[in-house]
Design a protein around this motif. Structure first.
Motif, mmCIF file in Angstrom:
data_model
loop_
_atom_site.group_PDB
_atom_site.id
_atom_site.type_symbol
_atom_site.label_atom_id
_atom_site.label_comp_id
_atom_site.label_asym_id
_atom_site.label_seq_id
_atom_site.Cartn_x
_atom_site.Cartn_y
_atom_site.Cartn_z
ATOM 1 N N VAL B 15 0.940 -0.972 0.042
ATOM 2 C CA VAL B 15 -0.394 0.047 -0.110
ATOM 3 C C VAL B 15 0.799 1.317 -0.571
ATOM 4 N N LEU B 95 -7.439 2.950 -0.224
ATOM 5 C CA LEU B 95 -6.137 2.256 0.574
ATOM 6 C C LEU B 95 -6.855 0.399 0.711
ATOM 7 N N VAL B 96 -7.770 0.658 1.521
ATOM 8 C CA VAL B 96 -7.889 -0.619 2.136
ATOM 9 C C VAL B 96 -8.396 -1.824 1.429
ATOM 10 N N TRP B 98 -6.735 -2.484 -1.381
ATOM 11 C CA TRP B 98 -6.034 -2.907 -1.908
ATOM 12 C C TRP B 98 -5.225 -4.071 -0.872
ATOM 13 N N ALA B 99 -6.223 -4.542 -0.033
ATOM 14 C CA ALA B 99 -5.908 -5.594 1.386
ATOM 15 C C ALA B 99 -5.861 -7.129 0.322
#
Lengths: 125, 382
Positions: B15, B95-96, B98-99
């Motif tokens: 990230v 961002l999240v 990309w988990a």
């Protein structure tokens, strides 16, 4: 999946939120603070703002988009589990039955789309 | 504890280094240098690092410092709490998501063998998840759910700013994003029928199959129409040109970011670029084979039924080599798609808003329903 499998997600969420918080705090800490009366006026091409913003009227088309979105997003929600389990039902010999059920469902929603289209629900002018 | 450490390293690498690093570099190289090249001007070249302009890269650091040192203004009558929350709500989903993006197959502690149907199995060991942050069986749904959250950010930012341009920008962006989300989801149903999984890593594994021994079963090969639908819907979803109506500067100034300054503005811009990279990663995984390199498998190269095994005396060496190549392939695919999006941004003129809505509802949605129907029909007959 167990709760522990979601640990990376929790860590990532915490890191993402703290990044935003740190950045905003840094900016308020380092940035100058000298607000003037003119600076705080909402930008409206340089002239004084006219009327109330919260009471401003906007096109009803936006509501139409929202309503159509709910219908067709629900369609997506029904289609994705079906697409996932299609292989399983095909391997059990119900492939054509499964296809026919979804074809009827899709047809009904397509008729809905055609109706909305013909009634002018998708027109923007 | 070791697991937590590995997870943190993965998060930082994927990230904060890859997504944000690439995104910020793209801000500069893609958005400013490339646009300068297209528009026949020089572009940013004044910021220097020890006397070297380095293709304009120091501008990215200079921009960050400049943004931090600017005043953070909030207009009269703005909702202070929501005005501050909105950038976070836009940044967080970027961002999240990309988990669940896999950059490589799981690492096998034993030896990997490729079966006749090109699936790789791990013998004398187990799969270790080292190259994606989270192994989720509902990865694709998670990515969609998280991406949809950014609609709230844009709408709240528009409403909280107490500015008519912001409000119109927020309305435009939310209407546009929800319109294209429908075709985005429906165009993927065909892909899901073919691969039969929602796990992004499993999906990439399935794309290692070779038709007739030479044609890789990438999404773009089995679902070409869905690729174009998803690509267009993805462009609209990230609000890139030609779909950047929410920031139509000649009509509504800067849309929902009109009243943002300082780092809040930077966060919104950055998350837009991160979202661009995220959509590129999703397209790469779903349609361009993700980390797969054609004909390259963990135990050798296969082409037209032939199996050639380099470093046969030391299979581990070949395995590490494959890992490197595969990560490189994934990164290259993502960068290529990001570059493609920027090229489109600077080549095509902007649509009118009614054209955007017409494209979404009258062209992409019927086409994605037709694509799903035809795919289902063909799969049922076969």
């Amino acid at each position: 999946m167990e709760i522990a499998d979601y640990l990376p997600l929790i860590l990532l969420s915490v890191m993402a939120f703290s990044t935003v918080a740190v950045i905003i705090v840094l900016a308020t800490f380092f940035g100058p603070k000298n607000p003037t009366k003119e600076k705080l006026i909402p930008y409206e091409s340089g002239s004084d703002p006219v009327g109330e913003v919260r009471g401003v009227r906007f096109s009803v088309k936006f509501y139409m988009v929202a309503i159509s979105f709910i219908l067709f997003d629900l369609e997506t929600i029904f289609v994705i589990p079906w697409a996932m389990s299609w292989r399983q039902s095909a391997s059990l010999g119900f492939g054509f039955y499964s296809f026919a059920v979804m074809a009827i469902f899709l047809a009904i929603l397509t008729i809905g789309l055609v109706y909305e289209w013909s009634q002018g629900g998708l027109e923007w002018d | 504890m070791v697991e937590v450490l590995i997870t943190v390293i993965k998060i930082v690498a994927i990230v904060f280094v890859f997504a944000m690093g690439v995104a910020s570099l793209m801000t500069l190289l893609g958005d400013r240098k490339q646009s300068a090249k297209i528009q026949n001007r020089v572009g940013p070249n004044q910021a220097k690092f020890f006397g070297f302009s380095l293709g304009g890269i120091p501008h990215f650091i200079a921009d960050g410092i400049k943004m931090i040192l600017k005043e953070n203004t909030m207009p009269n009558g703005a909702n202070k709490w929501l005005h501050t929350l909105a950038p976070a709500l836009i940044f967080f989903p970027a961002l999240v998501g990309w988990a669940v993006i896999p950059f490589m197959d799981h690492y096998c502690t034993g030896s990997v063998r490729t079966l006749a149907d090109y699936t790789e199995v791990c013998i004398d060991g187990e799969w270790k998840n080292y190259f994606s942050i989270m192994h989720s069986d509902a990865g694709l749904l998670f990515a969609f759910a998280i991406a949809a959250v950014s609609v709230y950010g844009a709408a709240i930012a528009g409403w909280a700013s107490n500015n008519k341009f912001s409000l119109l920008g927020g309305l435009r962006s939310s209407a546009q994003m929800i319109s294209y989300e429908v075709s985005m989801g429906l165009s993927l149903a065909g892909v899901l029928m073919i691969y039969g999984t929602l796990n992004l890593n499993e999906m990439v594994r399935a794309q290692g199959y070779l038709f007739g021994g030479w044609l890789p079963m990438w999404g773009i090969v089995v679902q070409p129409l869905a690729f174009f639908l998803f690509f267009l819907a993805g462009l609209a979803e990230t609000k890139r040109a030609p779909f950047d109506l929410p920031e139509d500067e000649s009509v509504i100034v800067a849309g929902y970011i009109t009243e943002y300054s300082s780092m809040k503005f930077a966060i919104m811009q950055l998350s837009e670029y991160v979202a661009t990279v995220f959509i590129a990663a999703l397209i790469a995984i779903l349609f361009l084979g993700g980390w797969q390199v054609p004909f390259l498998y963990a135990d050798g190269i296969r082409f037209l039924g032939n199996h050639w095994q380099p470093f046969a005396e030391n299979p581990d060496l070949w395995y590490y080599f494959t890992i490197m190549l595969r990560i490189g392939a994934m990164v290259l695919k993502v960068l290529f798609l990001v570059w493609l999006q920027f090229m489109m941004r600077w080549t095509l003129p902007r649509f009118r808003y009614d054209q955007v809505m017409t494209l979404g509802w009258k062209i992409l949605l019927p086409l994605s329903i037709a694509n799903l129907f035809i795919t289902a029909l063909i799969l049922t007959i076969l």
